[in-house]
Design a protein around this motif. Sequence first.
Motif, PDB file in Angstrom:
ATOM      1  N   ASP A  69       0.846  -1.208   0.000  1.00 35.38           N
ATOM      2  CA  ASP A  69       0.000   0.000   0.000  1.00 35.38           C
ATOM      3  C   ASP A  69       0.879   1.254   0.000  1.00 35.38           C
ATOM      4  OD1 ASP A  69      -2.221  -1.436  -0.021  1.00 35.38           O
ATOM      5  OD2 ASP A  69      -2.715  -1.200   2.119  1.00 35.38           O
ATOM      6  N   THR A  70       1.941   1.210   0.786  1.00 37.45           N
ATOM      7  CA  THR A  70       2.846   2.356   0.867  1.00 37.45           C
ATOM      8  C   THR A  70       3.525   2.583  -0.484  1.00 37.45           C
ATOM      9  OG1 THR A  70       3.333   1.435   3.026  1.00 37.45           O
ATOM     10  CG2 THR A  70       4.582   3.386   2.405  1.00 37.45           C
ATOM     11  N   LEU A  71       3.824   1.477  -1.174  1.00 35.04           N
ATOM     12  CA  LEU A  71       4.431   1.567  -2.501  1.00 35.04           C
ATOM     13  C   LEU A  71       3.492   2.329  -3.441  1.00 35.04           C
ATOM     14  CD1 LEU A  71       7.076   0.569  -3.715  1.00 35.04           C
ATOM     15  CD2 LEU A  71       5.922  -1.513  -4.436  1.00 35.04           C
ATOM     16  N   ASP A  72       2.180   2.040  -3.331  1.00 34.67           N
ATOM     17  CA  ASP A  72       1.182   2.764  -4.155  1.00 34.67           C
ATOM     18  C   ASP A  72       1.307   4.263  -3.951  1.00 34.67           C
ATOM     19  OD1 ASP A  72      -0.103   0.732  -5.450  1.00 34.67           O
ATOM     20  OD2 ASP A  72      -1.599   0.406  -3.884  1.00 34.67           O
ATOM     21  N   ILE A  73       1.437   4.654  -2.674  1.00 38.66           N
ATOM     22  CA  ILE A  73       1.467   6.094  -2.371  1.00 38.66           C
ATOM     23  C   ILE A  73       2.701   6.743  -2.995  1.00 38.66           C
ATOM     24  CG2 ILE A  73       1.650   7.790  -0.488  1.00 38.66           C
ATOM     25  CD1 ILE A  73       0.077   5.681   1.235  1.00 38.66           C
ATOM     26  N   TRP A  74       3.861   6.104  -2.807  1.00 41.47           N
ATOM     27  CA  TRP A  74       5.096   6.702  -3.345  1.00 41.47           C
ATOM     28  C   TRP A  74       5.079   6.715  -4.870  1.00 41.47           C
ATOM     29  CZ3 TRP A  74       7.671  10.014  -0.838  1.00 41.47           C
ATOM     30  CH2 TRP A  74       7.759   9.930   0.553  1.00 41.47           C
ATOM     31  N   GLU A  75       4.463   5.702  -5.461  1.00 34.12           N
ATOM     32  CA  GLU A  75       4.383   5.685  -6.935  1.00 34.12           C
ATOM     33  C   GLU A  75       3.518   6.836  -7.432  1.00 34.12           C
ATOM     34  OE1 GLU A  75       3.242   1.721  -8.121  1.00 34.12           O
ATOM     35  OE2 GLU A  75       5.243   0.961  -7.663  1.00 34.12           O
ATOM     36  N   HIS A  76       2.495   7.158  -6.644  1.00 32.26           N
ATOM     37  CA  HIS A  76       1.629   8.263  -7.041  1.00 32.26           C
ATOM     38  C   HIS A  76       2.422   9.582  -7.033  1.00 32.26           C
ATOM     39  CE1 HIS A  76      -2.021  10.427  -7.748  1.00 32.26           C
ATOM     40  NE2 HIS A  76      -1.702  11.241  -6.749  1.00 32.26           N
ATOM     41  N   PHE A  77       3.164   9.814  -5.941  1.00 34.26           N
ATOM     42  CA  PHE A  77       3.993  11.038  -5.868  1.00 34.26           C
ATOM     43  C   PHE A  77       5.040  11.059  -6.983  1.00 34.26           C
ATOM     44  CE2 PHE A  77       2.983  11.176  -1.152  1.00 34.26           C
ATOM     45  CZ  PHE A  77       2.172  12.295  -1.272  1.00 34.26           C
ATOM     46  N   LEU A  78       5.674   9.903  -7.152  1.00 30.56           N
ATOM     47  CA  LEU A  78       6.749   9.796  -8.144  1.00 30.56           C
ATOM     48  C   LEU A  78       6.223  10.120  -9.541  1.00 30.56           C
ATOM     49  CD1 LEU A  78       9.711   8.983  -8.032  1.00 30.56           C
ATOM     50  CD2 LEU A  78       9.058   6.628  -8.457  1.00 30.56           C
ATOM     51  N   SER A  79       5.016   9.611  -9.851  1.00 34.48           N
ATOM     52  CA  SER A  79       4.477   9.887 -11.194  1.00 34.48           C
ATOM     53  C   SER A  79       4.065  11.341 -11.330  1.00 34.48           C
ATOM     54  CB  SER A  79       3.262   9.028 -11.542  1.00 34.48           C
ATOM     55  OG  SER A  79       3.086   8.001 -10.677  1.00 34.48           O
TER      56      SER A  79
END
Length: 361
Positions: free
Chosen positions: A174-184
């Motif tokens: 779930d945390t990976l989802d959040i960072w991927e959102h910021f990263l994109s």
Amino acid sequence: MTVTHLEGKGFRNLLDFSLSFGQGVNILYGDNAQGKTNLLEALWMFTGSRSFRGAKDAELIRFEEKKASLTLQFKAQGRDQEAQLQIGDGKQALLNGVGPSPVSVLNGQFCAVVFAPGHLSLVKEGPEGRRRFLDQAICQVWPKYASLLGEYHRCLHQRNMLLKDVAFHSQLLDTLDIWEHFLSSYGGQICSIRMRYLERLAPTAAALYGEMSGDKEALYIAYHSKAQGVPWDKSIEEALKQSRKDDIAAGYTTVGPHRDDLKLLLDGKPAKNYGSQGQQRSIVLSLKMAEADVLKGITGEQPVLLLDDVMSELDPRRQDTILNHAGAGQVFVTCCDPAPVVRLTEGEVFEVSGGMIRPGL
Ligand code: ATP
Ligand code: MG
């Protein structure tokens, strides 16, 4: 932007000097290892960037000395300005008598574009140098881009750390989802800005290259990314999701602007694999001169062009294009033999010998 005067003490092999320069082409000639590149480096330091040779501060100070100082008088935004640099225990700058401050105060005050033989790696080597070229060029015109890059790399670091842990702790997905959102989101902004910049740079560089080759060869520059393109944030997010399995196995992020590249094609073929020495050199020069043109188009200031040893390997037409194009603004060009340069352009000539710089042939 014009350099009017430069003074130096304790810088590299240069004997203490105080020099006035011409508004057009300034030719610095001399045998090998006399101090020509050192003089260009002294000028470049006023952009507030690191040495274009990647030198550490201590390497800029004359052997056996503890500090070096440089004073530059230049005209920018229609005003006479003065910048001083002190290199010793760290590096500090004074701008128009105010300071000392970190050298970053000089960013955007004194603008220059440099070509040095090491920049041939832009064509000859991997994508990292091309990304750096693009990012540094964009930072000169939009200084806020630097903080965007910083945010992106902060998020990238977080995702890379998580990729290493997620294999053992699946609840971290779930945390990976959040960072991927910021990263994109940050990555999308970076790609959009890069594309906007390239829309100006690529046709300018292609036109310059065409002129150099007498319109016999065509340079094509294209942005290459594993993400599909507009809208960039969505396509980067999609690419990150698709590469997740591979990224977890690799332990780092394999897609995004930090992995993108610039494709440099000559008549449709990769210049890295097929370009001759002269063609590769011409491509780098076209990119650098186009960078100067774009900077002028956006900021209204023509940057000073510093050309270190550009003439070798170039035929007279290519040499002529460079000097005459560059002639629109102020240029400093180094060479061993001044005769071919003097034939092509009028300018002030300086002899560099044993660290001493003297005006005249
Ligand atoms: P080339 O035509 O070969 O490129 P150049 O005139 O551009 O030569 P520079 O790169 O400017 O030569 O270097 C001139 C000399 O400065 C070199 O011999 C080098 O050893 C010397 N040098 C470099 N750093 C220092 C330093 N910190 N103190 C004293 N001398 C130095
Ligand atoms: Mg040199």
